[in-house]
Design an enzyme around this catalytic site. Structure first.
Site, mmCIF file in Angstrom:
data_model
loop_
_atom_site.group_PDB
_atom_site.id
_atom_site.type_symbol
_atom_site.label_atom_id
_atom_site.label_comp_id
_atom_site.label_asym_id
_atom_site.label_seq_id
_atom_site.Cartn_x
_atom_site.Cartn_y
_atom_site.Cartn_z
ATOM 1 C CG HIS A 1 -26.484 9.462 -23.280
ATOM 2 N ND1 HIS A 1 -25.385 8.630 -23.379
ATOM 3 C CD2 HIS A 1 -27.567 8.630 -23.282
ATOM 4 C CE1 HIS A 1 -25.790 7.365 -23.439
ATOM 5 N NE2 HIS A 1 -27.099 7.341 -23.378
ATOM 6 C CB CYS B 1 -22.234 13.027 -26.506
ATOM 7 S SG CYS B 1 -20.440 13.252 -26.598
ATOM 8 C CG HIS C 1 -20.620 9.805 -23.821
ATOM 9 N ND1 HIS C 1 -21.054 9.824 -25.121
ATOM 10 C CD2 HIS C 1 -21.746 9.640 -23.052
ATOM 11 C CE1 HIS C 1 -22.364 9.652 -25.149
ATOM 12 N NE2 HIS C 1 -22.804 9.557 -23.911
#
Length: 345
Positions: A320, A260, A308
């Site tokens: 993402h 990520c 994240h």
């Protein structure tokens, strides 16, 4: 003559006794079987329980991945610093050797002409510490070689400082490498546990998990990027669109796979903006923005540990890299617990 001894009686030899013994044996066997069944047959988790546990393991793995990314960044920095120190030490050693050679040639010349001057004697001493302690004498002697001797002295001092710095950097590098190995083991352990759980699901249950996973919802296939205005944010968004469909690989920064924070770093790097490597440092790399003030290109962060990140593209959506086994995709930003947002500068 009749014996007065009583006849020997065999215990549990009668019918009732034999029946009682048989009943006890069967009961014991049944109890043992029950215990064996308890120890061997674990209750099967429901798909909902598996989903919750796998989601938790993936979150833990992402946190460990970001620790790995941070440790790797620091280890790489320490390795580059150590390499630079070694190169500098080699250059200084060459200069020091040249200065010593000059003094050596001068010493030979003075010897042939009738003796060594006091400055040269000090410089050629086999005890550098004695030389350094008496260096002040060189200035008073007025010997014409004082500048050469002073250069040797500086070279010795610099060599000592470089050795100390290199030793400290090597110690730091080894510590970072240990940290790196621990974080890697943590990531792989979490992912292995998640895989074992997912392997227990049927194909239908696995598909249902992928559809319901908060990190896995959204568009997965290639999607054309909208026309941009040429700004850096638009270039970052265009890069993220181009990454859709590429696999998540923890620790990866592209071009063929991403985690990520690696995707966020690569997208903004394509726009000419250098971002740090980890989610918990990327959130501070620019201006903080509120959720209702988001604009395409902003970085959006999730979970309490800021583990994240995605790239906001507008309309409440982001691009993402979700987790291992998934690909870069479009997903709603409300699919995970909100932590904050930043606009890289």
């Amino acid at each position: 003559m009749a014996s007065h001894r009583k006849p020997r009686q065999r215990p549990f030899s009668g019918g009732p006794a034999r029946a009682a013994a048989t009943t006890l044996a069967l009961a014991g066997a049944a109890t043992a079987t029950a215990f064996e069944g308890t120890s061997q047959a674990e209750p099967r988790q429901t798909p909902a329980q598996v989903k919750a546990e796998v989601d938790r393991l993936y979150q833990d793995a992402e946190a460990a991945t970001e620790r790995y990314n941070g440790a790797k960044e620091k280890a790489d920095e320490a390795e580059r610093a150590l390499s630079g120190l070694r190169d500098e030490a080699a250059r200084r050693a060459d200069r020091l050797g040249a200065a010593r050679s000059t003094l050596g040639a001068l010493a030979a010349s003075q010897y042939r002409s009738g003796g060594l001057g006091p400055a040269v004697q000090l410089a050629m001493s086999g005890n550098p510490q004695e030389y350094l302690e008496r260096a002040a004498f060189l200035t008073r002697t007025g010997d014409r070689t004082a500048s050469q001797v002073a250069a040797v002295r500086r070279g010795l001092d610099e060599a000592d400082r470089l050795r100390d710095r290199a030793s400290g950097t090597l110690t730091e590098l080894r510590a970072r490498q240990d940290e790196l190995a621990a974080a890697k083991a943590a990531v792989e352990g979490k992912l292995s546990a998640a895989k074992r759980l997912l392997d227990k699901l049927t194909a239908e249950e696995r598909a249902a998990y992928e559809a319901q996973s908060p990190a896995g919802t959204g568009t997965r296939g290639p999607v054309p990027a909208p026309a941009g205005d040429g700004s850096r944010a638009a270039r970052a968004v265009a890069f993220a669109y181009g990454a859709i469909g590429k696999p998540y690989v923890w620790g990866a920064t592209g071009p063929g796979s991403f985690d990520c924070s690696g995707l966020a770093q690569a997208a903004w790097g394509a726009a000419g903006v250098s971002l740090p490597r980890t989610t918990y440092t990327q959130i501070n790399a620019g201006q903080r923005v509120s959720r209702d003030g988001l604009a395409p290109g902003d970085l959006v962060f999730f979970y309490s540990g800021i583990t994240h990140v995605g790239l906001y593209i507008g309309d409440g959506k982001m691009i993402h890299a979700p987790h291992p086994g998934a690909t870069v995709r479009i997903a709603p930003i409300d699919s995970m617990p909100w932590a904050g947002a930043a606009r890289p500068a």
